[in-house]
Design a protein around this motif. Structure first.
Motif, mmCIF file in Angstrom:
data_model
loop_
_atom_site.group_PDB
_atom_site.id
_atom_site.type_symbol
_atom_site.label_atom_id
_atom_site.label_comp_id
_atom_site.label_asym_id
_atom_site.label_seq_id
_atom_site.Cartn_x
_atom_site.Cartn_y
_atom_site.Cartn_z
ATOM 1 N N THR A 101 76.579 55.811 49.953
ATOM 2 C CA THR A 101 77.141 54.466 50.029
ATOM 3 C C THR A 101 76.063 53.484 49.614
ATOM 4 O OG1 THR A 101 78.696 55.004 51.781
ATOM 5 C CG2 THR A 101 78.039 52.711 51.608
ATOM 6 N N PHE A 102 76.456 52.509 48.813
ATOM 7 C CA PHE A 102 75.482 51.536 48.328
ATOM 8 C C PHE A 102 76.075 50.139 48.420
ATOM 9 C CE2 PHE A 102 74.215 49.307 44.240
ATOM 10 C CZ PHE A 102 73.069 48.746 44.785
ATOM 11 N N THR A 103 75.363 49.257 49.096
ATOM 12 C CA THR A 103 75.799 47.864 49.211
ATOM 13 C C THR A 103 74.915 47.005 48.331
ATOM 14 O OG1 THR A 103 76.435 48.259 51.501
ATOM 15 C CG2 THR A 103 76.247 45.957 50.800
ATOM 16 N N GLU A 104 75.522 46.298 47.380
ATOM 17 C CA GLU A 104 74.712 45.452 46.517
ATOM 18 C C GLU A 104 74.664 44.027 47.049
ATOM 19 O OE1 GLU A 104 76.662 45.955 42.682
ATOM 20 O OE2 GLU A 104 77.695 44.030 42.928
ATOM 21 N N GLU A 108 79.258 43.713 48.197
ATOM 22 C CA GLU A 108 80.199 44.727 47.709
ATOM 23 C C GLU A 108 79.654 46.123 48.019
ATOM 24 O OE1 GLU A 108 83.108 44.251 45.946
ATOM 25 O OE2 GLU A 108 82.921 42.361 44.829
ATOM 26 N N VAL A 109 80.520 46.960 48.580
ATOM 27 C CA VAL A 109 80.111 48.310 48.976
ATOM 28 C C VAL A 109 80.757 49.329 48.043
ATOM 29 C CG1 VAL A 109 80.046 50.002 50.844
ATOM 30 C CG2 VAL A 109 79.989 47.546 51.368
ATOM 31 N N GLN A 110 79.961 50.274 47.572
ATOM 32 C CA GLN A 110 80.507 51.378 46.773
ATOM 33 C C GLN A 110 80.290 52.689 47.517
ATOM 34 O OE1 GLN A 110 79.785 51.065 42.301
ATOM 35 N NE2 GLN A 110 78.217 49.684 43.066
ATOM 36 N N HIS A 111 81.323 53.502 47.537
ATOM 37 C CA HIS A 111 81.232 54.847 48.101
ATOM 38 C C HIS A 111 81.334 55.814 46.941
ATOM 39 C CE1 HIS A 111 81.751 53.184 52.141
ATOM 40 N NE2 HIS A 111 82.713 52.429 51.622
ATOM 41 N N CYS A 112 80.304 56.538 46.704
ATOM 42 C CA CYS A 112 80.290 57.420 45.541
ATOM 43 C C CYS A 112 81.141 58.662 45.809
ATOM 44 C CB CYS A 112 78.864 57.818 45.180
ATOM 45 S SG CYS A 112 78.783 58.914 43.761
ATOM 46 N N ALA A 434 82.315 42.414 39.557
ATOM 47 C CA ALA A 434 82.341 43.247 40.757
ATOM 48 C C ALA A 434 82.144 44.702 40.330
ATOM 49 C CB ALA A 434 83.674 43.075 41.473
ATOM 50 N N PRO A 435 81.584 45.523 41.227
ATOM 51 C CA PRO A 435 81.236 46.901 40.837
ATOM 52 C C PRO A 435 82.404 47.693 40.246
ATOM 53 C CG PRO A 435 80.389 46.401 43.027
ATOM 54 C CD PRO A 435 81.177 45.204 42.594
#
Lengths: 531, 143
Positions: A101-104, A108-112, A434-435
């Motif tokens: 998980t990466f929060t920029e 915005e949070v991305q779950h790979c 946005a991601p």
């Protein structure tokens, strides 16, 4: 017969012309001026000995610069502590895998969602064979390396405004550009246009070289045939038994090829920085970070956001917010400090250094870079298009597509670098999205080159380096003018503080620069500490 | 029209049109809303021409969609309700020349584009500085 007194066209001009035709010359020249193509000065790890008993070093940042310093200084007898903003070690040496998980910045949070074993290198992704320091530590730690395919003759070069937007094979553009240039140069040579710079013997050797280099026929022409197909590939490949006989392929016509500007893409792999053999760690670039962390991870204090760096004649005091405990301010003291915090952040931190170093810290803007990792359900680039690793170049906003240089022929999903854009408007435009939109746009544009995208796309992640919380930008963007004015000041040991990182090197944006800057800084710091 | 909402099927046509639009942009009055704004620019310079589209395509990458800024190991200052924007030349200078980690945009934007985006920021996100910046002002700031 020669005309040595004719100044119009010199031997050097000729060599330049050949170099540029071959592609590498202009590129290399441009890159050298940016400081991108300097060779590593590494001659083994520093031999530091005789640290004063009980003396200590506080290192700020647990990227490669910070960790290599920690390793060597601890081995030299120093008490070492590292403060790191992130919850992980490695800094830009960072690979993203399924489950991460990466929060920029912006929240915005991305779950790979990548499959097991698949990854995407958000930062550095390739290692030139002459980055001796990186390779040294890989060898020391047993980090397994495999070839990184930079140039793939069967990948695509693509322009949305040439050949009706249809991508062309790299090998066709490469062989045909080379062949046509050889023919032209051969013609000029035989017509006597180069007599002012070439002796008769020179001309004979040049023509012989051009014929081989460009696959020219007996009349020095670059023409459809088995000889040119041996370079660019066949219409029908040679087979066995009673199979259809080999059929030559038809070269691209010169003028259209020139106008297409696709020749721009064939120069990249010839630059020193990208020449074969390049490497990547098996399993992700962060295998290097993990190997360092295995050595010095016990020295790292995570989630420490540095807010102030003070020094006096007795030592260094660093104030930091403990983000794991609501940002409560704490202090760490040491005799010496190596600060590897990117200048994009350090320029906002209260640091007690001289005016010249402070001016240098404030002077360097940070470069823009975005990457998008795309997982597809199958390796269609291998199965359908016979592309095994390497890079496709395009003038679309995604700039390039890179295929995995590993696990060729594996079944199941695989991850492609679906966009890698640095500098220029498109990197900013991607970075402002946005991601999930970055991913969507990368898929839409990539689909123009690989129509399989539409059916085979599975999931993706994106990293815009201005939005990476621990970095605020990709790399220190030096110019010649900035280097003249500030570089030396940035490299000084200021009292008890020295700086390190790719930004304190002539190899910006490369891990080698980070490690070399660090080794050089601790050598001088140690000299001062033991003086 | 929000550049984000352009249907993809139009995108390539828009890119082509954008090159034309960008060339004529400098000639246009600073208040003219150009109807077509590219999502992606072609070439080394930004091709968006309105303040809003330049903000959406560039500035919000760091300063965020509502001008709220962001905090990580460092910070991107909020542009919303930012008193530093009161002095007309301040934002112009920063956009053209950059500051600390912020890159300079002077080479990638025309005088008119810089003026457009500065005027947009100075009249949005809770800012209400109505003394507009002109392309001539930007020209004078360039080093």
């Amino acid at each position: 017969m020669t005309h040595k007194d004719t100044p119009a066209f010199t031997r050097r001009d000729l060599l330049n012309m050949i170099g540029q035709a071959a592609g590498g010359g202009a590129m290399y020249q441009a890159m050298t001026s940016l400081g991108f193509a300097a060779e590593s000065n590494f001659s083994g790890p520093p031999k530091l000995a005789g640290a004063k008993k009980g003396s200590s070093v506080l290192i700020l940042g647990a990227g490669l610069a910070g960790m290599v310093a920690a390793l060597e200084l601890r081995n030299a007898g120093y008490k070492v502590t590292i403060l790191e903003y992130n919850q992980r070690a490695g800094g830009r040496c960072w690979s993203i895998r399924g489950g991460d998980t990466f929060t920029e910045l912006g929240g915005e949070v991305q779950h790979c969602g990548f499959a097991k074993g698949e990854y995407f290198n958000a930062g550095p992704w390739r290692i030139p064979y002459h980055h001796h320091a990186v390779l040294h530590y890989c060898r020391q730690f047993g980090v397994a390396l495999e070839p990184f395919v930079q140039v793939n003759y069967n990948a695509w070069v693509h322009s949305s405004t040439a050949y009706g937007g249809k991508p062309q094979r790299y090998r066709h553009v490469q062989a045909d550009f080379q062949g046509h240039v050889a023919e032209l140069l051969g013609k000029a040579t035989r017509q006597g246009s180069l007599d002012s710079v070439l002796t008769q013997e020179d001309k004979e050797k040049l023509l012989e070289g051009l014929r081989r280099w460009g696959a020219l026929d007996a009349e020095f022409r670059y023409r459809e045939g088995i000889a040119t197909s041996a370079l660019r590939g066949y219409e029908i490949d040679p087979g066995g038994g009673l199979m259809t006989p080999a059929k030559p392929s038809k070269p691209l016509e010169l003028s259209e090829l020139l106008q297409s500007r696709l020749w721009r893409a064939i120069a990249a792999g010839q630059a020193y920085e990208f020449q074969s053999t390049m490497f990547q760690p098996v399993g992700g670039m962060d295998m290097i970070a993990k190997a360092f962390a295995k050595q010095v991870g016990n020295l790292i204090r995570y989630q420490a956001r540095v807010t102030r760096i003070e020094q006096n004649e007795r030592g260094v005091t660093v104030t930091f917010a403990d983000e794991a405990r609501g940002g409560a301010l704490q202090q760490e003291k040491a005799d010496w400090c190596l600060c590897t915090i990117p200048l994009s952040i350090l320029s906002q931190i209260d640091i007690q250094v001289g005016a010249e170093m402070q001016a240098a810290i404030n002077a360097v803007p940070y470069g823009s870079s975005i990457k998008v990792g795309l997982q597809f359900k199958r390796r269609f680039w291998e199965e359908d298009e016979h592309i095994y690793g390497g890079i496709t170049y395009t003038d679309l906003p995604i700039s390039r597509i890179s295929y995995p240089s590993t696990r060729y022929g594996a079944s199941g999903p695989a991850v492609v670098l679906g966009a890698y854009v640095f500098e220029g408007p498109n990197s900013f435009e991607f970075g402002a999205m946005a991601p999930e939109e970055r991913v969507r746009r990368a898929v839409e544009h990539g689909n123009q080159i690989h129509p399989q995208y539409a059916d085979e796309f599975d999931n993706g992640v994106s990293v815009a380096w201005y939005r990476v919380p621990g970095n605020h930008g990709c790399y220190g963007k030096w110019t010649d003018a900035l280097r003249d004015q500030h570089y030396k000041a940035l490299c000084q040991v200021d009292g008890r503080i020295a700086l390190a990182g790719e930004h304190v090197s002539h190899i910006p944006a490369w891990q080698e620069g980070a490690i070399l800057s660090s080794l050089d800084a601790i050598r001088r710091l140690h000299a001062r500490a033991t003086a | 029209m929000n550049a984000r909402n352009i249907p993809y099927c139009l995108a390539s046509a828009i890119v082509v049109l954008a090159a034309v639009a960008a060339q004529s942009a400098q000639a246009q009055s600073s208040t003219t809303a150009t109807s077509v704004q590219p999502m992606f620019s072609v070439g080394p310079k930004f091709q968006q021409t309105t303040g809003e589209s330049i903000y959406r395509s560039v500035c919000q990458g760091c300063h965020m969609p509502q001008g709220e800024g962001a905090k990580g190991a460092g910070a991107y200052p909020p542009l919303a309700r930012n008193k530093n924007l009161e002095a007309r030349g301040y934002a112009v200078y920063l956009v053209v020349n950059g500051q600390r980690g912020m890159p300079p945009f002077g080479e990638m934007m025309s005088d008119g584009q810089v003026a457009e985006v500065v005027n947009y920021v100075r009249t949005h996100f809770g800012n209400n500085f109505t003394d507009a910046v002109t392309a001539t002002d930007v020209k004078q700031v360039r080093r």
